[in-house]
Motif scaffolding. Structure first.
Motif, PDB file in Angstrom:
ATOM      1  N   VAL A 116       0.833  -1.210   0.000  1.00  0.00           N
ATOM      2  CA  VAL A 116       0.000   0.000   0.000  1.00  0.00           C
ATOM      3  C   VAL A 116       0.866   1.258   0.000  1.00  0.00           C
ATOM      4  O   VAL A 116       0.548   2.251  -0.670  1.00  0.00           O
ATOM      5  CB  VAL A 116      -0.979   0.013   1.191  1.00  0.00           C
ATOM      6  CG1 VAL A 116      -0.282   0.309   2.525  1.00  0.00           C
ATOM      7  CG2 VAL A 116      -2.086   1.043   0.959  1.00  0.00           C
ATOM      8  N   THR A 117       1.990   1.232   0.721  1.00  0.00           N
ATOM      9  CA  THR A 117       2.850   2.421   0.753  1.00  0.00           C
ATOM     10  C   THR A 117       3.483   2.667  -0.604  1.00  0.00           C
ATOM     11  O   THR A 117       3.462   3.794  -1.123  1.00  0.00           O
ATOM     12  CB  THR A 117       3.937   2.262   1.833  1.00  0.00           C
ATOM     13  OG1 THR A 117       3.312   2.081   3.110  1.00  0.00           O
ATOM     14  CG2 THR A 117       4.835   3.496   1.884  1.00  0.00           C
ATOM     15  N   LEU A 118       4.059   1.614  -1.216  1.00  0.00           N
ATOM     16  CA  LEU A 118       4.648   1.774  -2.543  1.00  0.00           C
ATOM     17  C   LEU A 118       3.589   2.126  -3.588  1.00  0.00           C
ATOM     18  O   LEU A 118       3.835   2.929  -4.498  1.00  0.00           O
ATOM     19  CB  LEU A 118       5.384   0.497  -2.955  1.00  0.00           C
ATOM     20  CG  LEU A 118       6.651   0.159  -2.152  1.00  0.00           C
ATOM     21  CD1 LEU A 118       7.256  -1.150  -2.648  1.00  0.00           C
ATOM     22  CD2 LEU A 118       7.677   1.296  -2.247  1.00  0.00           C
ATOM     23  N   GLY A 119       2.401   1.542  -3.438  1.00  0.00           N
ATOM     24  CA  GLY A 119       1.310   1.850  -4.367  1.00  0.00           C
ATOM     25  C   GLY A 119       0.897   3.309  -4.295  1.00  0.00           C
ATOM     26  O   GLY A 119       0.723   3.974  -5.318  1.00  0.00           O
ATOM     27  N   LEU A 147       2.721   5.804  -3.105  1.00  0.00           N
ATOM     28  CA  LEU A 147       3.838   6.608  -3.593  1.00  0.00           C
ATOM     29  C   LEU A 147       3.830   6.679  -5.124  1.00  0.00           C
ATOM     30  O   LEU A 147       4.034   7.748  -5.708  1.00  0.00           O
ATOM     31  CB  LEU A 147       5.164   6.022  -3.109  1.00  0.00           C
ATOM     32  CG  LEU A 147       5.505   6.209  -1.626  1.00  0.00           C
ATOM     33  CD1 LEU A 147       6.745   5.394  -1.269  1.00  0.00           C
ATOM     34  CD2 LEU A 147       5.733   7.677  -1.311  1.00  0.00           C
ATOM     35  N   ALA A 148       3.584   5.541  -5.763  1.00  0.00           N
ATOM     36  CA  ALA A 148       3.555   5.514  -7.232  1.00  0.00           C
ATOM     37  C   ALA A 148       2.403   6.345  -7.780  1.00  0.00           C
ATOM     38  O   ALA A 148       2.567   7.088  -8.762  1.00  0.00           O
ATOM     39  CB  ALA A 148       3.453   4.070  -7.726  1.00  0.00           C
ATOM     40  N   ILE A 149       1.225   6.244  -7.167  1.00  0.00           N
ATOM     41  CA  ILE A 149       0.067   7.011  -7.622  1.00  0.00           C
ATOM     42  C   ILE A 149       0.323   8.505  -7.496  1.00  0.00           C
ATOM     43  O   ILE A 149       0.073   9.293  -8.416  1.00  0.00           O
ATOM     44  CB  ILE A 149      -1.191   6.626  -6.818  1.00  0.00           C
ATOM     45  CG1 ILE A 149      -1.622   5.184  -7.144  1.00  0.00           C
ATOM     46  CG2 ILE A 149      -2.325   7.605  -7.075  1.00  0.00           C
ATOM     47  CD1 ILE A 149      -2.230   5.009  -8.511  1.00  0.00           C
ATOM     48  N   VAL A 150       0.831   8.919  -6.318  1.00  0.00           N
ATOM     49  CA  VAL A 150       1.090  10.346  -6.094  1.00  0.00           C
ATOM     50  C   VAL A 150       2.166  10.852  -7.056  1.00  0.00           C
ATOM     51  O   VAL A 150       2.050  11.943  -7.626  1.00  0.00           O
ATOM     52  CB  VAL A 150       1.495  10.598  -4.624  1.00  0.00           C
ATOM     53  CG1 VAL A 150       1.936  12.049  -4.430  1.00  0.00           C
ATOM     54  CG2 VAL A 150       0.344  10.286  -3.694  1.00  0.00           C
ATOM     55  N   VAL A 176       1.831   1.179 -12.280  1.00  0.00           N
ATOM     56  CA  VAL A 176       2.467   0.435 -11.184  1.00  0.00           C
ATOM     57  C   VAL A 176       1.674   0.619  -9.891  1.00  0.00           C
ATOM     58  O   VAL A 176       1.458  -0.334  -9.126  1.00  0.00           O
ATOM     59  CB  VAL A 176       3.929   0.905 -10.996  1.00  0.00           C
ATOM     60  CG1 VAL A 176       4.514   0.339  -9.705  1.00  0.00           C
ATOM     61  CG2 VAL A 176       4.775   0.485 -12.187  1.00  0.00           C
ATOM     62  N   GLY A 177       1.217   1.847  -9.641  1.00  0.00           N
ATOM     63  CA  GLY A 177       0.442   2.114  -8.431  1.00  0.00           C
ATOM     64  C   GLY A 177      -0.838   1.306  -8.386  1.00  0.00           C
ATOM     65  O   GLY A 177      -1.193   0.740  -7.341  1.00  0.00           O
ATOM     66  N   VAL A 178      -1.546   1.244  -9.507  1.00  0.00           N
ATOM     67  CA  VAL A 178      -2.796   0.479  -9.558  1.00  0.00           C
ATOM     68  C   VAL A 178      -2.529  -1.006  -9.303  1.00  0.00           C
ATOM     69  O   VAL A 178      -3.266  -1.670  -8.549  1.00  0.00           O
ATOM     70  CB  VAL A 178      -3.490   0.684 -10.924  1.00  0.00           C
ATOM     71  CG1 VAL A 178      -4.644  -0.303 -11.089  1.00  0.00           C
ATOM     72  CG2 VAL A 178      -3.995   2.123 -11.045  1.00  0.00           C
ATOM     73  N   VAL A 179      -1.466  -1.544  -9.904  1.00  0.00           N
ATOM     74  CA  VAL A 179      -1.124  -2.960  -9.700  1.00  0.00           C
ATOM     75  C   VAL A 179      -0.795  -3.226  -8.227  1.00  0.00           C
ATOM     76  O   VAL A 179      -1.263  -4.207  -7.633  1.00  0.00           O
ATOM     77  CB  VAL A 179       0.062  -3.361 -10.595  1.00  0.00           C
ATOM     78  CG1 VAL A 179       0.578  -4.746 -10.224  1.00  0.00           C
ATOM     79  CG2 VAL A 179      -0.355  -3.331 -12.069  1.00  0.00           C
ATOM     80  N   PHE A 206      -2.270  -5.202  -2.817  1.00  0.00           N
ATOM     81  CA  PHE A 206      -2.593  -4.892  -1.423  1.00  0.00           C
ATOM     82  C   PHE A 206      -3.968  -5.440  -1.056  1.00  0.00           C
ATOM     83  O   PHE A 206      -4.150  -6.053   0.011  1.00  0.00           O
ATOM     84  CB  PHE A 206      -2.544  -3.377  -1.216  1.00  0.00           C
ATOM     85  CG  PHE A 206      -3.125  -2.919   0.090  1.00  0.00           C
ATOM     86  CD1 PHE A 206      -2.489  -3.199   1.286  1.00  0.00           C
ATOM     87  CD2 PHE A 206      -4.310  -2.191   0.112  1.00  0.00           C
ATOM     88  CE1 PHE A 206      -3.030  -2.778   2.495  1.00  0.00           C
ATOM     89  CE2 PHE A 206      -4.864  -1.773   1.311  1.00  0.00           C
ATOM     90  CZ  PHE A 206      -4.217  -2.066   2.507  1.00  0.00           C
ATOM     91  N   TRP A 207      -4.928  -5.253  -1.936  1.00  0.00           N
ATOM     92  CA  TRP A 207      -6.288  -5.747  -1.671  1.00  0.00           C
ATOM     93  C   TRP A 207      -6.292  -7.276  -1.533  1.00  0.00           C
ATOM     94  O   TRP A 207      -6.954  -7.828  -0.650  1.00  0.00           O
ATOM     95  CB  TRP A 207      -7.211  -5.299  -2.801  1.00  0.00           C
ATOM     96  CG  TRP A 207      -8.637  -5.744  -2.641  1.00  0.00           C
ATOM     97  CD1 TRP A 207      -9.259  -6.769  -3.276  1.00  0.00           C
ATOM     98  CD2 TRP A 207      -9.617  -5.172  -1.771  1.00  0.00           C
ATOM     99  NE1 TRP A 207     -10.555  -6.881  -2.866  1.00  0.00           N
ATOM    100  CE2 TRP A 207     -10.811  -5.908  -1.949  1.00  0.00           C
ATOM    101  CE3 TRP A 207      -9.603  -4.123  -0.871  1.00  0.00           C
ATOM    102  CZ2 TRP A 207     -11.979  -5.612  -1.254  1.00  0.00           C
ATOM    103  CZ3 TRP A 207     -10.769  -3.817  -0.168  1.00  0.00           C
ATOM    104  CH2 TRP A 207     -11.932  -4.554  -0.368  1.00  0.00           C
TER     105      TRP A 207
END
Length: 470
Positions: A212-215, A217-220, A242-245, A250-251
């Motif tokens: 979730v943290t890396l996701g 970070l990628a989205i932002v 990458v953020g969406v993946v 995470f889900w």
């Protein structure tokens, strides 16, 4: 949703001190989001940033503030909210000292990263300390209203204060000003705030925390890159993909681990899911509107950065008024109606701004409309905070406030890139006043439309914790 309010009518002395302490910290962190914006060219010249890298002074802060919020919200539940709050304020003080003394880009960026991490730690910890210090009902609503008002006012105050400090003293004081605040909080907090943590220390969900943290970070990073360059930039598109993946992973992780970072069940609660969506879009619309009006005032009317910041003082007053009246509105009509009505009023105050012209005669209508929109926006934000944190045990308040804070931070980060991309696409690279005004007007139409859409979605789908429409 109707809640029987059994809370005492007045705050105790300890609750007042708790509120003052937590609001001081929250206001200071909100100021940090915008205090350096008007000083970026001066900082770049003194410290040695190239023009294309100036944005990293703001981006480094936003990445960490949004990316680590959910993780720290859960850490607060597991290891102690007061402990994390104090650690975050100590980090803020040290980072601010380093930033104020920085003479190289690397050192300044390190300080901004540390300030972002401090924000990610302190904001959910402070909010969960607030919700656990006040019982659900009128007192908590009042406390959340004041918290929302001061946080929103902090964004405006940051722009004004940053301009004043840069013009009168030095941009370095935008960092140094945090140090006495952090010292005050660190001295007072141990005697005012009670520690809160579970009797049994659960294990931290490391796979969930990492994904979730890396996701986030990628989205932002992707959103920020898209706003600064374009949505077709490979780095923006790649980071978003990458953020969406990662968020999808995470889900999946959360459905399989024994002690998840975010129990899937909490996201299925209507109050949590739709409350956070409302909060996300409340921050997307208002912070991006400030950006659009900044373009209008500077690029079309020719205002200086300081004059632009001062123009938003009226908006800041509106947000304070909104935070004060929000608990009364919620008590009278309920949270759902308060949120829906607030988005309707915000849309009505935003739409006329799409017809702004090229003379200073438009400034007075702008001030009146931004005041009204600021009042409405804060009613929506307080309604979101109340909705997203109600009906949950104290042991899940850190998680709930972490989710709420994440919605806030991501909303703040998302709004500007989205609206910037609309302006850029409409202006076709032309930075003349007429082209900028055309782009700004189009983006304001979209902004008002988002307010209407959010109000309709909340009206249709927000349900209470029993699954009934509120």
């Amino acid at each position: 949703m109707s809640i029987v309010d059994t809370a005492p009518a007045l705050m105790t002395s300890r609750q007042r001190l708790t509120l003052i302490l937590l609001l001081t910290a929250s206001f200071t962190l909100a100021v940090d989001f915008s205090i350096l914006n008007v000083a970026l060219p001066v900082i770049g010249a003194e410290v040695g940033f190239s023009l294309e890298n100036l944005q990293w002074i703001a981006t480094a802060f936003a990445l960490c503030a949004a990316g680590f919020t959910l993780l720290f919200g859960r850490v607060a539940d597991l290891f102690g909210r007061r402990r994390l709050f104090l650690a975050g304020m100590a980090l803020l003080g040290v980072a601010s000292l380093i930033g104020g003394l920085a003479t190289t880009p690397a050192l300044l960026l390190t300080a901004r990263v540390a300030q972002g991490l401090a924000t990610a730690a302190v904001t959910p910890a402070a909010l969960s300390l607030l919700t656990t210090s006040f019982p659900e009902g009128s007192l908590r609503d009042k406390a959340l209203g004041l918290n929302g008002a001061l946080m929103a006012a902090g964004f405006t105050t940051g722009a004004i204060l940053g301009g004043l400090l840069t013009d009168l003293l030095s941009w370095r004081w935008a960092f140094f000003i945090n140090i006495p605040v952090a010292a005050f909080v660190l001295i007072a907090a141990p005697t005012v705030l009670a520690e809160s943590k579970p009797e049994r220390r659960a294990r931290l969900d490391v796979p969930g925390a990492v994904t979730v943290t890396l996701g986030l970070l990628a989205i932002v990073f992707g959103l920020t890159t898209a706003g600064e360059r374009s949505w077709s930039d490979p780095r923006a598109f790649g980071a978003l993909a990458v953020g969406v993946v990662l968020l999808g992973l995470f889900w999946l992780v959360e459905q399989r681990v024994a002690e998840p970072l975010v129990p899937v069940a909490i996201l299925r609660r209507g109050t949590v899911a739709w409350g956070n969506l409302a909060g996300l879009l409340a921050f997307v619309t208002e912070t991006s509107l400030v950006f659009l009006l900044t373009l209008y005032l500077q690029k079309v009317l020719g205002y200086t950065p300081l004059a632009t910041g001062l123009s938003f003082a009226v908006l800041g007053i509106g947000t304070v008024v909104g935070g004060v009246i929000a608990p009364k509105v919620i008590a009278r009509v309920g949270t759902k109606r308060a949120i829906v009505t607030a988005f309707g009023v915000q849309a009505a105050a935003t739409l006329p701004l799409a017809f702004l012209g090229t003379t200073s005669a438009w400034v007075l209508p702008l001030l009146v409309l931004t005041f009204a929109g600021g009042v409405a926006n804060l009613v929506a934000i307080v309604g979101f905070m109340v909705t997203a944190t109600s009906g949950l045990p104290d042991g899940e308040q850190g998680l709930a406030t972490g989710l709420a804070t994440m919605s806030q931070q991501v909303g703040i980060t998302m709004g500007i890139p989205i609206m910037s991309a609309i302006v850029t696409a409409r202006a076709h690279g032309d930075d003349s006043p007429a082209a900028v005004l055309d782009g700004v007007s189009t983006a304001i139409f979209v902004n008002a439309g988002l307010c209407v859409l959010t109000g309709l979605l909340v009206a249709a789908f927000l349900r209470d914790r029993r699954g009934q429409l509120m």
